[in-house]
Design a protein around this motif. Structure first.
Motif, PDB file in Angstrom:
ATOM      1  N   ARG A 179       0.829  -1.209   0.000  1.00 15.55           N
ATOM      2  CA  ARG A 179       0.000   0.000   0.000  1.00 15.55           C
ATOM      3  C   ARG A 179       0.859   1.253   0.000  1.00 15.55           C
ATOM      4  O   ARG A 179       0.625   2.199  -0.759  1.00 15.55           O
ATOM      5  CB  ARG A 179      -0.942   0.018   1.221  1.00 15.55           C
ATOM      6  N   ALA A 180       1.895   1.278   0.837  1.00 13.18           N
ATOM      7  CA  ALA A 180       2.763   2.455   0.922  1.00 13.18           C
ATOM      8  C   ALA A 180       3.474   2.718  -0.407  1.00 13.18           C
ATOM      9  O   ALA A 180       3.532   3.871  -0.868  1.00 13.18           O
ATOM     10  CB  ALA A 180       3.783   2.269   2.044  1.00 13.18           C
ATOM     11  N   LEU A 181       3.995   1.679  -1.044  1.00 16.11           N
ATOM     12  CA  LEU A 181       4.671   1.840  -2.335  1.00 16.11           C
ATOM     13  C   LEU A 181       3.715   2.351  -3.408  1.00 16.11           C
ATOM     14  O   LEU A 181       4.044   3.269  -4.163  1.00 16.11           O
ATOM     15  CB  LEU A 181       5.269   0.508  -2.787  1.00 16.11           C
ATOM     16  N   LEU A 182       2.525   1.755  -3.477  1.00 16.37           N
ATOM     17  CA  LEU A 182       1.566   2.154  -4.503  1.00 16.37           C
ATOM     18  C   LEU A 182       1.040   3.562  -4.253  1.00 16.37           C
ATOM     19  O   LEU A 182       0.870   4.352  -5.183  1.00 16.37           O
ATOM     20  CB  LEU A 182       0.413   1.151  -4.569  1.00 16.37           C
ATOM     21  N   ALA A 183       0.760   3.907  -2.991  1.00 11.24           N
ATOM     22  CA  ALA A 183       0.251   5.244  -2.668  1.00 11.24           C
ATOM     23  C   ALA A 183       1.276   6.315  -3.029  1.00 11.24           C
ATOM     24  O   ALA A 183       0.934   7.365  -3.577  1.00 11.24           O
ATOM     25  CB  ALA A 183      -0.115   5.324  -1.193  1.00 11.24           C
ATOM     26  N   GLU A 184       2.550   6.051  -2.735  1.00  8.75           N
ATOM     27  CA  GLU A 184       3.604   7.013  -3.067  1.00  8.75           C
ATOM     28  C   GLU A 184       3.717   7.191  -4.579  1.00  8.75           C
ATOM     29  O   GLU A 184       3.804   8.311  -5.088  1.00  8.75           O
ATOM     30  CB  GLU A 184       4.936   6.530  -2.489  1.00  8.75           C
ATOM     31  N   ALA A 185       3.689   6.080  -5.314  1.00  5.87           N
ATOM     32  CA  ALA A 185       3.783   6.144  -6.770  1.00  5.87           C
ATOM     33  C   ALA A 185       2.537   6.801  -7.365  1.00  5.87           C
ATOM     34  O   ALA A 185       2.622   7.503  -8.374  1.00  5.87           O
ATOM     35  CB  ALA A 185       3.987   4.746  -7.350  1.00  5.87           C
ATOM     36  N   TRP A 186       1.382   6.578  -6.748  1.00  7.33           N
ATOM     37  CA  TRP A 186       0.129   7.152  -7.238  1.00  7.33           C
ATOM     38  C   TRP A 186       0.201   8.677  -7.196  1.00  7.33           C
ATOM     39  O   TRP A 186      -0.253   9.361  -8.100  1.00  7.33           O
ATOM     40  CB  TRP A 186      -1.038   6.666  -6.390  1.00  7.33           C
ATOM     41  N   GLN A 187       0.772   9.237  -6.138  1.00  5.01           N
ATOM     42  CA  GLN A 187       0.872  10.692  -5.995  1.00  5.01           C
ATOM     43  C   GLN A 187       1.762  11.300  -7.072  1.00  5.01           C
ATOM     44  O   GLN A 187       1.577  12.458  -7.446  1.00  5.01           O
ATOM     45  CB  GLN A 187       1.405  11.044  -4.604  1.00  5.01           C
ATOM     46  N   ARG A 188       2.732  10.548  -7.581  1.00  2.34           N
ATOM     47  CA  ARG A 188       3.618  11.041  -8.639  1.00  2.34           C
ATOM     48  C   ARG A 188       2.977  10.936 -10.015  1.00  2.34           C
ATOM     49  O   ARG A 188       3.475  11.506 -10.976  1.00  2.34           O
ATOM     50  CB  ARG A 188       4.931  10.255  -8.636  1.00  2.34           C
TER      51      ARG A 188
END
Length: 198
Positions: A179-188
């Motif tokens: 979740r943390a990896l995907l959420a961070e990438a989603w914001q970019r």
């Protein structure tokens, strides 16, 4: 077919009366008694008050495994994933059928699904996806009363004997880390305007 101690090396078969060279003589059986609770609907939500898809948005993103929130829909990791990075795009409204969605919800559901695919590809290099929704319990919807679209990443050779024989899914990362990896990438991820290229 299973073997039992009916005699040394003697295969054990379940007798089926009046089959006369019918299906039991052609097909082997894979017994899945653990699915009976699912078939009977045990523990399934009975309305919006206990629907997990209604409860999840009231939690923090970390506790609810939410990757992104939109105006009308949100993206969340599946608690029981088929593959690592298995996301669902879910409307906030408690509606069962795709035809119940407003035009705004349909548009945002599609846009978040596209973004989910881009993000998972960027983070984990997925080779492909299974995208879809099961409409109604008879079509396999686990929670039929609240529509949700699955985005399951796929890789070459990701299907093997473990789920079938070992009743085990091999997931290389815990859900909170995913979740943390995907959420961070989603914001970019740059938003794509309606009608734009993605």
């Amino acid at each position: 077919m299973t073997e039992a101690a009916a005699g040394e090396g003697t295969p054990y078969r379940v007798a089926v009366s009046a089959d006369e060279d019918g299906p039991s003589s052609v097909f082997e059986h894979l017994w899945t008694p653990y699915r009976m609770a699912y078939i009977r609907g045990e523990g399934k939500p009975t309305g919006a008050h206990d629907c997990p898809f209604c409860v999840i948005p009231t939690l923090s993103d970390e506790d609810g495994l939410i990757v992104a929130r939109g105006a009308t829909v949100y993206a969340v990791l599946n608690l029981y994933p088929y593959n690592a990075g298995h996301l669902m795009v879910v409307p906030y409204r408690h509606v069962p059928d795709y035809t119940d969605l407003t035009a705004e919800e349909v548009t945002e559901l599609g846009a978040l699904t596209q973004t989910a695919m881009r993000v998972v590809r960027a983070v984990s290099g997925a080779h492909g996806f299974n995208i879809g929704m099961n409409q109604g319990a008879v079509a396999g919807a686990g929670i039929a009363d609240h529509l949700h679209q699955h985005a399951v990443p796929r890789w070459g050779g990701d299907t093997n004997f473990m789920p079938v024989v070992g009743l085990t899914r091999v997931l290389p990362q815990v859900l909170r880390e995913t979740r943390a990896l995907l959420a961070e990438a989603w914001q970019r991820q740059a938003p794509v305007e309606p009608g734009g290229q993605g």
